[in-house]
Design an enzyme around this catalytic site. Structure first.
Site, short mmCIF file in Angstrom:
data_model
loop_
_atom_site.label_atom_id
_atom_site.label_comp_id
_atom_site.label_asym_id
_atom_site.label_seq_id
_atom_site.Cartn_x
_atom_site.Cartn_y
_atom_site.Cartn_z
N GLY A 237 0.84 -1.20 0.00
CA GLY A 237 0.00 0.00 0.00
C GLY A 237 0.86 1.23 0.00
O GLY A 237 1.74 1.38 0.82
N THR A 238 0.61 2.12 -0.95
CA THR A 238 1.52 3.23 -1.15
C THR A 238 0.95 4.16 -2.19
O THR A 238 0.14 3.75 -3.02
CB THR A 238 2.86 2.70 -1.73
OG1 THR A 238 3.63 2.17 -0.70
CG2 THR A 238 3.66 3.76 -2.43
N THR A 239 1.39 5.40 -2.21
CA THR A 239 1.29 6.22 -3.40
C THR A 239 2.63 6.90 -3.63
O THR A 239 3.14 7.59 -2.74
CB THR A 239 0.20 7.30 -3.26
OG1 THR A 239 -1.04 6.65 -2.93
CG2 THR A 239 0.02 8.07 -4.56
#
Lengths: 262, 274
Positions: A38-40
């Site tokens: 999970g990341t941006t």
């Protein structure tokens, strides 16, 4: 081996194995153990070079593991790897790349070309395919750097199999990327002007706004927490090399141009 | 015939003499510590003699380029594997000298059926503060020495010793300019002392042999200055700074062109090269 400047081969000769083999007996299943993902992360070209930004959250399933991860990693003076996916593999990739580039530079007495750097990352991703398919090591990075040969900043993004694609104006990756991809397209196409003509201040403001938007819709992307002095990691890459933006600069911009309506 | 201890000792002594002769052709190399970092200086006629080994570590060599290259590669392998598998701070000049250079060079020197390394090695490691600087010199026989503020490679141990004493007469340089000036001076003195050696007759009658004298008298200042100017005119001055004031990725920096021009003492002219 040393004569070719190939650090990866040198490591192999020492008995080191990069990827954990996912398809062997006793391999773990990703569904049984939620992995930290999970990341941006995003990279965009602006008038001075390339700006790379990433949120700081690491999650495992619905748990927040950590809120101070640095996903925008300096590989050498002129390149940055922004990581999305399984952090253990991604950090390892960054370490292998960092050492590969400096080993090449010091042994061959010249910098590895920008294409050579891209290829090195592709090779790592390809070697990592079994782990990625088993669900234990998928990494989908963005590689951004300054190509001293061409005198411009460049952005590349990858799929988990190691295919590289050039992001002409920008690139995004991670679970929150679908939210901001549309915004970037819209702004670049019909905004005040193409993103590549933005000033540093405008580009930085945009990056903060985009990450805040991603955090709004993606629970796995961390937002800004002013009380905890928690800001995204943003770095710029210009002809002078990689430089991080200070927390103070981010704080001023965030409070002035991001936190409320402007 | 080398099974006899005496023959072996004799063979090693011959080898020593052979190597000493080889180094009279070489160029001295000086490394000095100053507040900004460690300055390494030598002169070359084509092949560079100063190299980056790891984040804070530079290599300097005197002798045969092929031997230097061989050792350079083994040091690079050692440093990078160690830095990757443990941590960059575990890669130190001390460990590289004691595990990587000294045993290899010593073994080659003493195995009299094999060719020795015709090389003297200097490894400099810059610390966060000058007191943490480390400079290691390894002789062609594997004997190494450690110092925190200066390292000298010259044709003979006796010359290195005399220059070291000369360096110790003054206090540590307080700027990069002063460090360069003093390193150049040491280089000039060492260069003048490269070839000529007083030797003494030891023993008498049949058993006498010529032995290098330990007494080295330093040439005068003007001769050294002229030698330096002559070098600047004809050869290439090679300068590297291990800069402690910048990020780890920029620590190793070659000083050349305008930057070197500005730093050079006013007494010398650096001719412009095409």
């Amino acid at each position: 081996m040393g004569g070719q400047g190939d650090f990866f081969q040198l490591l192999k000769d020492q008995g080191y194995e990069f990827s954990c083999r996912g398809n062997e007996r006793g391999s773990v299943s990703a569904t049984a153990y939620p992995l930290t993902t999970g990341t941006t992360v995003l990279a965009l070209k602006y008038q001075d070079g390339v700006l790379v930004a990433g949120d700081r959250r690491a999650t495992a399933g619905n748990l927040v593991m950590y809120d101070r991860t640095d996903k925008v990693l300096e590989i050498d003076r002129y390149s940055v790897l922004a990581i999305a996916g399984v952090p253990a593999t991604a950090f390892e990739m960054a370490r292998v790349l960092g050492h590969s580039f400096k080993y090449y530079r010091r042994s061959q007495l010249q910098d590895l070309s920008f294409e050579g750097k891209l290829r090195a990352l592709s090779t790592l991703l390809k070697n990592n395919v079994p782990a990625a398919l088993a669900g234990t090591g998928a990494v989908v990075p963005i590689f951004a750097g300054f190509d001293s040969e061409d005198g411009i900043g460049k952005i590349f993004f990858y799929d988990i199999l190691g295919a590289e694609f050039e992001g002409v104006d920008y690139a995004v990756s991670g679970s929150g990327s679908s939210t901001i991809r549309g915004i970037m397209f819209y702004l670049n196409q019909w905004g005040a002007g193409p993103i590549s003509e933005y000033s540093e201040e405008d580009a930085l403001t945009l990056a903060l706004r985009l990450l805040t938007s991603a955090a709004e819709f993606d629970s796995a992307t961390g937002g800004v927490n002013t009380q905890a002095k928690l800001y995204p990691v943003v770095k710029r890459i210009t002809a002078q090399g990689v430089q991080p933006f200070s927390v103070d600069r981010l704080k001023n911009l965030y409070t002035g141009k991001v936190a409320g309506h402007v | 015939m080398y099974e006899e201890p005496y023959r072996w000792v004799e063979a090693v002594a011959n080898r020593r003499q052979y190597l000493d002769d080889q180094f009279t052709q070489g160029n001295p190399l000086i490394a000095v510590s100053c507040p900004q970092g460690i300055l390494l200086l030598t002169v070359h006629r084509g092949t560079p003699k100063l190299y980056e080994i790891y984040d804070r570590i530079a290599l300097g060599g005197m002798g045969h380029p092929a031997d230097l290259e061989k050792l350079r590669f083994s040091l690079l392998d050692l440093a990078h594997v160690e830095g990757f598998q443990r941590s960059p701070s575990d890669v130190t000049a001390s460990r590289l000298t004691k595990n990587g250079v000294a045993p290899v060079v010593k073994q080659a020197f003493e195995e009299i059926f094999r060719a020795p390394y015709i090389v003297k090695i200097l490894l400099a490691e810059v610390g966060k503060v000058p007191e943490k600087d480390r400079i290691f010199t390894t002789n062609y026989d594997g004997l190494f020495e450690e110092c925190s503020d200066v390292g000298i490679l010259a044709s003979r141990k006796s010359v290195e010793k005399a220059l070291y004493d000369e360096w110790k007469k003054e206090k540590a340089p307080e700027s990069l300019e002063v460090a360069l000036e003093r390193a150049l001076r040491l280089w000039g003195l060492a260069s003048l002392l490269q070839g000529s050696f007083p030797s003494e007759e030891v023993g008498d009658g049949e058993g006498s042999q010529k032995v290098e004298s330990d007494r080295v008298s330093l040439p005068d200042e003007e001769a050294a200055r002229q030698r330096i100017q002559e070098m600047l005119n004809k050869e290439t001055l090679e300068c590297v700074l291990l800069d402690r004031t910048v990020s780890i990725m920029e620590t190793y920096r070659v000083l050349a062109g305008d930057e070197l021009h500005v730093l050079l003492p006013a007494a010398f002219n650096l001719p412009l090269r095409p």
